[in-house]
Scaffold this motif. Structure first.
Motif, PDB file in Angstrom:
ATOM      1  N   GLY A  82      35.977 -16.018  35.838  1.00 59.07           N
ATOM      2  CA  GLY A  82      34.571 -15.692  35.624  1.00 59.07           C
ATOM      3  C   GLY A  82      33.657 -16.373  36.619  1.00 59.07           C
ATOM      4  N   ALA A  83      34.174 -17.191  37.481  1.00 56.29           N
ATOM      5  CA  ALA A  83      33.357 -17.836  38.506  1.00 56.29           C
ATOM      6  C   ALA A  83      33.683 -17.206  39.848  1.00 56.29           C
ATOM      7  CB  ALA A  83      33.648 -19.332  38.552  1.00 56.29           C
ATOM      8  N   ALA A  84      32.671 -16.685  40.490  1.00 49.61           N
ATOM      9  CA  ALA A  84      32.897 -15.979  41.743  1.00 49.61           C
ATOM     10  C   ALA A  84      33.119 -16.977  42.874  1.00 49.61           C
ATOM     11  CB  ALA A  84      31.716 -15.081  42.057  1.00 49.61           C
ATOM     12  N   SER A  85      34.011 -16.632  43.757  1.00 49.49           N
ATOM     13  CA  SER A  85      34.148 -17.331  45.031  1.00 49.49           C
ATOM     14  C   SER A  85      34.345 -18.835  44.885  1.00 49.49           C
ATOM     15  CB  SER A  85      32.904 -17.080  45.897  1.00 49.49           C
ATOM     16  OG  SER A  85      32.616 -15.726  45.942  1.00 49.49           O
ATOM     17  N   ARG A  86      35.062 -19.248  43.875  1.00 49.27           N
ATOM     18  CA  ARG A  86      35.300 -20.676  43.683  1.00 49.27           C
ATOM     19  C   ARG A  86      36.062 -21.272  44.863  1.00 49.27           C
ATOM     20  NH1 ARG A  86      35.021 -23.952  39.241  1.00 49.27           N
ATOM     21  NH2 ARG A  86      34.501 -22.350  37.764  1.00 49.27           N
TER      22      ARG A  86
END
Lengths: 215, 740
Positions: free
Chosen positions: A32-36
């Protein structure tokens, strides 16, 4: 058959490879976290000079090395007849002729083609003086919205050269014999160029007629 | 011009130019790559780009990584510091935004996220590569919330939409129970994507508080109004231009994120900005045709007369979204004294569902026309004959209301004769050609003819050239050409003497391109403006009775006197503007278009792979304004129907709440090799009730019923009845006859 042996990679193989990698890249992350995992800083773009001969005219461009051949044409040379439909090799709208062979211009970087010779839709004919393939497209109404059309036309010309060179396709009955210009061969060989307006039936007629007029 | 009585004989009846299969007038521009699409207006090419504007910067859209919830933190610092970046626009800094009434979800999300890939940021940079790279540096933390993504799970929570109440006639339940022959089956159609070839794209330039937006949009006036509402400015402050559109199919009926974000980006940096949605973003960010679950019950007498018919359909959408009206055609297509139709709309947190080519009818007929095939088999009756037997000349719910024209029977009979239907083996699985099981299927096509007010302006220049201006769009439908044909016919000049300018909000408001109303209505608007211009010309040339004047061969004639048309504009040009306004005839008569689709398929006896071998469509849609471009509309629709039948489905990931196959490799539209030669027959028949052009729409009719004809052919080939689209081979294998 000799020409066939020199092919480094077929168009079909290229399309398959691109489709797989594009799908993988497009999958969302479950966290759910983009571009981690993305880098936290961006370096200045690397520029490189490249010379291309396009429709008979030499252009020297200083380009960001990430620039695709498609964006070099569209955004740096304003040759927007070559269309961006998917930007990753799935639709064929960006088909141009590179050293006589058809290629998806979105799937290659411009700087990889120093000294290359390109033919785009703008190099084939003008509204007042259509190339026979363009004229056949108009006559047979082989397009509707017109967005896939330049790619279809370039692809058709490249395809006819491949056919004349004796390269077989998936539908060729005999891999040793010279392939014939049948509707099935045209349909198979043009299947890398999508047309959502659905002009396929007319496209086959236009290409058949134009091929006959050139033979 | 008010249109309230059926059209008498008028100048278009000459059919010198109208009704002729002329080549598209925009063909030379499109085939040479010179037609400028939304992203392509620049200096020195077509002269399209406004004088004195700086080189556009590039915007790249970031889509939300969750389907439902909130943005907890949004960190764009690294992106802002990245090379070439000029601005990062997000809900944090975009200022208050309104929402157009035609959009269900916000076009710039955040902090609230309403659907997967809802736009949450635009990165603007000097180059496309820089904008795209910088967008990857944005760090977003989400608070994900549970959502509903499975139609089957939520269907029972669905409610009847306010504007689509249940319709009942007689006593369906009792009549169905008493029927001699009954069928009762459930059908499923998947979410589908327009997948037009040109992704949504816009270029915005501000001059003070005035915005010019080049975009790719089917409906100029809707787009301008909704964009104004979203940006909080007046429509008059916006000029919307959309002269060439790389396909729409309903996906470009409404303003989308590219338009809003290009405008916001351009305002933020004080320079033009252009934005094209990346292809993998299009499928979840924009609209789609919603999936349906449909139950159809039909009761008939033993001799094949439908006694009772019920069609119920369940679908879902975001809160505030509309329903897929899959039951509408069933209210009008077949006779029957006892009827029920009902829609149920549930809440789903998938991306926004909205119109796609033949909304309602396309999925509705995918189900209904299989049901009719099933009924025919149960009755032991030919499916063509069953349809003919249940034809109705009136609206079954209102027998006083007749169809202005109804040629369903003629379509079926003409098609059956041409296709060789009589040679079909009605017993499934019995026709074999080598490894192929052959099958033949038929379905009816039906789509209503809608009418919308449409305006135009026509100029006769001093050089006697005719220029038509209207905000009508050409999305591949042939609008440029049929409008030119109309003006040429009305003013008696050659087609080459007419220039058509479209897709500009500075021009009179037209019907736009939607609902297959564009061709008929926009040309009727041009007809109205030309009638005005004819009066002016007649007056200039000293003809007393404008109505008696003939315009032909570049001359104006009446009462034995002939004057060259050019004489009317020797001193100054003439300009006329009018619109067609439809008043009442659409309520008095049921106006519809009809067709019949015939298909031959081969199903590989071992693998279950289906190939379409032959396709024929017979269409009755009033006067065909241009048989060449109209035929292209129909074959294109037939092609889309092949996709709907055999391959197209947006697959829902129920964990993430998104369409997982969101590109052109995963969402499989038909390719060249999937489509055989296609044949189209148009039945003659100008319809004076539809408009002065006596035409009706054809672009959506062509899609209606195609998929069911294919499904019925697959059944005829294999004996496997699939009621769950698309008919992929996994649904056939296992039930097929043993390969021998």
């Amino acid at each position: 058959m000799d020409d066939c042996l020199h092919l480094k990679i077929t168009r079909r193989r290229l399309l398959i490879a691109s489709a797989v990698s594009a799908s993988a890249a497009a999958l969302p992350s479950l966290s759910g976290a983009a571009s981690r995992d993305a880098p936290q800083t961006a370096a200045a773009p690397v520029q490189q000079r490249v010379r291309l001969r396009i429709n008979g005219e030499v252009h020297s461009l200083e380009l960001d090395t990430r620039t695709t051949l498609l964006d070099a044409l569209r955004e740096h040379l304003q040759l927007t007849g070559t269309k961006k439909g998917c930007d990753h090799g799935q639709c064929g709208a960006c088909t141009v002729l590179l050293d006589g062979r058809r290629i998806n211009a979105c799937l290659t970087l411009a700087v990889m083609h120093e000294g290359a010779e390109l033919t785009t839709i703008e190099g084939l004919g003008t509204p007042g003086r259509l190339h026979p393939m363009q004229a056949a497209f108009v006559k047979h109404d082989a397009f509707q919205c017109g967005y896939c059309t330049p790619g279809q036309i370039c692809s058709a010309l490249g395809m006819l050269d491949e056919l004349r060179a004796g390269q077989p396709s998936h539908v060729s009955a005999d891999l040793e014999a010279a392939p014939t210009l049948s509707a099935d061969e045209i349909r198979e060989r043009m299947s890398g160029n999508l047309c959502r307006c659905g002009a396929y039936s007319n496209l086959v007629e236009a290409i058949t007629e134009a091929a006959g007029s050139r033979a | 011009m008010k249109f309230d009585t059926p059209s008498a004989e008028n100048p278009t009846d000459r059919l010198r130019v109208v009704g002729q299969p002329v080549d598209r007038i925009d063909g030379p521009l499109k085939t040479t790559g010179r037609a400028p699409y939304a992203y392509e207006h620049h200096d020195g090419f077509t002269g399209g780009f406004a004088d004195g504007l700086a080189r556009p910067a590039y915007g790249h859209v970031l889509g939300a990584g969750i389907a439902r919830g909130r943005i907890r933190s949004f960190d764009a610092e690294a992106a802002r510091r990245a090379p070439g970046v000029l601005a990062v626009i997000s809900a944090d800094n975009a200022g208050p935004l309104g929402q157009g009434p035609r959009n269900t979800a916000k076009l710039l999300g955040g902090p609230r996220i309403e659907h997967y890939h809802q736009a949450i940021a635009l990165v603007v940079a000097e180059s496309f590569e820089q904008a795209r790279a910088a967008a990857r540096l944005i760090r977003v933390e989400y608070a994900r919330e549970a959502g509903e993504f499975d139609l089957a799970k939520v269907r029972d929570s669905g409610r009847a939409p306010q504007d689509e109440p249940d319709r009942r006639l007689g006593d369906f339940a009792a009549a169905f129970a008493a029927s001699a022959v009954r069928i009762d089956a459930v059908y499923r159609t998947p979410d589908q994507s327009h997948a037009m070839m040109e992704p949504h794209a816009s270029m915005a330039a501000w001059d003070g508080d005035r915005l010019t937006l080049w975009t790719s949009n089917q409906m100029i006036a809707w787009g301008r109004a909704d964009l104004a509402k979203t940006l909080g400015i007046r429509p008059e402050q916006i000029r919307l231009l959309s002269p060439y559109i790389g396909g729409g199919f309903g996906g470009k009926l409404f303003v989308r994120a590219d338009a809003v974000l290009a405008a916001l980006g351009a305002r933020a940096i004080g320079r033009p900005v252009k934005v094209m949605l990346a292809r993998p973003l299009v499928f979840n960010n924009t609209t789609h045709r919603p999936a349906t679950i449909q139950r159809i019950r039909i009761g008939a007498t033993a001799d094949g007369h439908i006694h009772a018919i019920a069609h119920e359909s369940w679908c879902g959408n975001l809160p505030g979204g509309s329903a897929e009206t899959a039951t509408q055609q069933t209210q009008l297509l077949y006779a029957g004294a006892h009827r029920l139709s009902a829609l149920r709309l549930a809440t789903l947190d998938l991306p926004e569902g909205n119109a796609m080519r033949a909304p309602g009818e396309a999925p509705g007929l995918m189900a209904l026309e299989i049901a009719i095939d099933e009924l025919a088999e149960k009755l032991g009756l030919d499916p063509v004959e069953l349809r003919i037997r249940n034809d109705t000349p009136v609206d079954p719910h209102d027998p006083q209301r007749r169809f202005s024209q109804r040629q369903l029977v003629e379509c079926l009979r003409t098609g059956a004769a041409r296709f060789g239907w009589a040679q079909r083996n009605p017993v499934p699985g019995r026709t074999r050609a080598g490894r192929w099981l052959l099958g033949h299927g038929v379905a009816a096509a039906f789509r209503n003819n809608l009418v919308m007010k449409s305006g135009a302006r026509v100029r006769l220049g001093r050089d006697a050239r005719v220029t038509v201006e209207t905000d009508m769009t050409d999305i591949g439908t042939g609008s440029y050409t049929v409008i030119a044909q109309t003006a040429a016919e009305m003013l008696g000049v050659p087609l080459a003497q007419v220039d058509v300018r479209l897709g500009d909000s500075d021009f009179p408001v037209s019907a736009g391109s939607g609902g297959q109303w564009g061709g008929n209505c926009s040309t009727a608007g041009v007809y109205a403006a030309c009638m005005r211009l004819r009066e002016q010309i007649a007056q200039r040339l000293g003809f007393r009775d404008a109505a008696a004047v003939r315009f032909a061969d570049g001359e104006v004639q009446a009462g034995g006197r002939v004057a060259p048309l050019a004489d009317a504009v020797r001193d100054s040009e003439l300009l006329a503007e009018d619109s067609i306004e439809f008043a009442g005839l659409d309520r008095k008569y049921q106006q519809s278009t009809f067709g019949a689709h015939f298909v031959e398929v081969g199903v590989d006896a071992a693998t279950g792979e289906t190939r379409v071998r032959r396709m024929l469509a017979v269409c009755a849609a009033g006067r065909i304004l241009n048989p060449k471009t109209a035929r292209s509309q129909v074959i294109g629709a037939m092609t889309m129907g092949v996709g709907a039948a055999l391959s197209e489905a947006l697959h829902v990931d129920p964990r993430l709440g998104c369409f997982v196959n969101h590109d052109l490799a995963g969402y499989e539209v038909p390719v060249h090799a999937d489509i055989p030669h296609q044949e189209v027959i148009f039945l003659d028949g100008a319809d004076p009730v539809s408009s002065p052009m006596k035409a009706k729409g054809v672009g959506e009719l062509g899609l209606c019923g195609v998929a069911a004809a294919i499904a019925n052919a697959v059944y005829n080939a294999t004996g496997v009845r699939v009621r769950d689209y698309p008919l992929t081979l996994d649904k056939l294998l296992g039930q097929m006859p043993a390969p021998g």
